[in-house]
Design an enzyme around this catalytic site. Structure first.
Site, PDB file in Angstrom:
ATOM      1  N   LYS A 118       0.855  -1.189   0.000  1.00 24.95           N
ATOM      2  CA  LYS A 118       0.000   0.000   0.000  1.00 24.95           C
ATOM      3  C   LYS A 118       0.882   1.228   0.000  1.00 24.95           C
ATOM      4  O   LYS A 118       1.995   1.201   0.529  1.00 24.95           O
ATOM      5  CB  LYS A 118      -0.868   0.017   1.264  1.00 24.95           C
ATOM      6  CG  LYS A 118      -2.084   0.904   1.146  1.00 24.95           C
ATOM      7  CD  LYS A 118      -3.194   0.183   0.408  1.00 24.95           C
ATOM      8  CE  LYS A 118      -4.491   0.905   0.415  1.00 24.95           C
ATOM      9  NZ  LYS A 118      -5.610  -0.002   0.066  1.00 24.95           N
TER      10      LYS A 118
HETATM   11  N1  GLU Z   1      -7.348   0.111  -3.144  1.00 29.73           N
HETATM   12  C1  GLU Z   1      -8.145  -1.034  -3.396  1.00 29.73           C
HETATM   13  C2  GLU Z   1      -8.196  -1.923  -2.167  1.00 29.73           C
HETATM   14  O1  GLU Z   1      -8.013  -1.473  -1.067  1.00 29.73           O
HETATM   15  C3  GLU Z   1      -7.738  -1.755  -4.671  1.00 29.73           C
HETATM   16  C4  GLU Z   1      -6.351  -2.317  -4.673  1.00 29.73           C
HETATM   17  C5  GLU Z   1      -5.918  -2.885  -6.027  1.00 29.73           C
HETATM   18  O2  GLU Z   1      -6.739  -2.968  -6.916  1.00 29.73           O
HETATM   19  O3  GLU Z   1      -4.746  -3.231  -6.131  1.00 29.73           O
HETATM   20  O4  GLU Z   1      -8.503  -3.081  -2.257  1.00 29.73           O
END
Ligand code: GLU
Length: 428
Positions: A118
């Site tokens: 993240k």
């Molecule tokens: N930000 C989204 C989540 O928390 C999508 C992450 C992604 O598609 O890699 O799942």
């Protein structure tokens, strides 16, 4: 030292509001259940890599501002790290760490071949111009690109980032490596390698999870009043798809306030009102209320689809819903979840309920690498299959062990990562 998100009220125990500690509590419970030895726990709990970067940006008025950004790669045992990038004033390292770990468990629970990561940048995008946001995004990408790559770490949108942000990341990375590399990021616009169905995928996954949860309570969509916290990519689209399925969406919210109509809102009309006016307040066929009251409304289901720490020890006693489908990451604190479990409330946990987004991100990455693109029907039916199968696997684990869906989801997810670790062995 750990930093607390701004949402912790002064009367609360700050540890309850630390998402990394919440995640660790769930992790430890599942690890106990699985009988993981201390060494393996330590491996799986500890982020593989954490990067902090300083990002100078020339602002429109000519002065230079230095922003702080993070990218945490929690675990890459099952494949490249996968996870979004958020732009928000409250971003802090503990939050990004927790979100990265949740991505590891999320990818594992739906069994897609990714680890978890993240990113976050401390900034207030509402006060920034498009040009400033573009500079910041490009500088951030350049600063973390040593650890990125289609086989290493593949970012995606999250809070306050979207298709345009992903297009800038793709371009910046591609310019550096001298080759257009669409698979470096997912959630891109369709015309530069995005996937059909990606924009709606998280909301669609929430709807599929809600359908499965409903069966557990023997309810029908038309008898289900739903309060949706949020109205963006997850809450707004989730509400729209659920409305289409026959659910009675009685409330939606944005950062300024909530709207409510017990007979059900016309969600399409609400979303076009929001688009035209920039806020929900004033929508003609509803009454307005404060966000703090929204989650306490009389309803069968809550879909918290905004941010962390919304259902906590501070308001849990006033929650009336029998079902909670977590569209956001970490909306219920571990302490509140415990109380709701004891009351028999069914919570579809975030790592399962909002996994639709990353699942279609996986499809996007696959399509980019193949250079062959699928129809929306193919994307949606593959998504449905993965969500339903994963839900059933988690529900069976929960029933077999008489535990909550959240505890079961962590057990399924951690067991899968632990198996890979045992097979691969330790590199030394
Ligand atoms: N930000 C989204 C989540 O928390 C999508 C992450 C992604 O598609 O890699 O799942």
């Amino acid at each position: 030292m750990t930093t607390q998100p701004a949402t912790a009220p002064s009367s609360a125990n700050p540890d309850e509001f630390n998402p990394f500690l919440s995640m660790a509590e769930e992790f430890d419970r599942a690890a106990d259940h699985l009988g993981l030895d201390e060494g393996l726990r330590e491996v799986l709990r500890t982020p593989n890599r954490e990067l902090k970067v300083s990002l100078p940006v020339m602002m429109d008025d000519g002065h230079i501002k230095v922003f702080t950004g993070y990218r945490v790669q929690h675990n890459y045992l099952r494949g490249p790290c996968k996870g979004g990038i958020r732009f928000a004033p409250e971003v802090n390292l503990d939050e990004v760490r927790a979100l990265a770990a949740w991505m590891t468990w999320k990818c594992s629970v739906v069994n897609i071949p990714f680890g978890g990561g993240k990113g976050g940048v401390i900034c207030d995008p509402r006060t920034m111009s498009m040009k400033e946001l573009e500079q910041l995004t490009r500088r951030y990408t350049a600063a973390i690109m040593d650890i990125l790559g289609p086989d290493r770490d593949v970012p995606a949108p999250d809070m306050n980032t979207g298709e345009q942000t992903m297009a800038w990341i793709m371009d910046t990375y591609s310019m550096h490596v001298r080759s257009t590399t669409t698979a470096i990021v997912t959630g891109k616009p369709l015309s530069i390698g995005g996937s059909r169905g990606r924009r709606e995928a998280t909301g669609r996954g929430v709807m599929i999870s809600a359908n499965e949860a409903l069966k557990m309570k023997g309810l029908r969509p038309e008898d289900t009043r739903v309060v949706v916290q949020g109205s963006g990519n997850v809450g707004g689209i989730g509400a729209m798809l659920m409305h289409r399925q026959g659910y009675r969406i009685v409330s939606l919210s944005d950062m300024y306030g909530s709207i409510y109509n017990d007979s059900g809102l016309d969600v399409n009309a609400v979303l076009s009102y929001l688009e035209d006016n920039g806020r929900l307040e004033g929508f003609p066929e509803a009454e307005s209320m404060k966000n703090a009251e929204q989650l306490e409304l009389d309803c069968e289901m809550i879909v918290p689809a905004a941010t962390e720490n919304q259902i906590t020890s501070q308001n849990v006693d006033r929650i009336k819903a029998q079902l909670i489908v977590e569209g956001a990451n970490g909306p219920t604190t571990a302490m509140a979840a415990r109380i709701l479990d004891d009351r028999g409330v069914i919570i579809v946990p975030d790592i399962l309920a909002n996994a639709g987004g990353v699942t279609v991100s996986y499809f996007e990455w696959v399509q980019d690498r193949m250079g062959y693109f699928w129809t929306e029907e193919v994307v949606n039916s593959r998504l449905e299959q993965i969500m339903v199968n994963s839900f059933q696997e988690v529900a069976e684990t929960a029933t077999k062990n008489s535990i909550s869906l959240r505890a079961a989801a962590y057990i399924v997810a951690i067991d899968r990562v632990a198996t890979v670790y045992r097979l691969r062995g330790m590199f030394a």
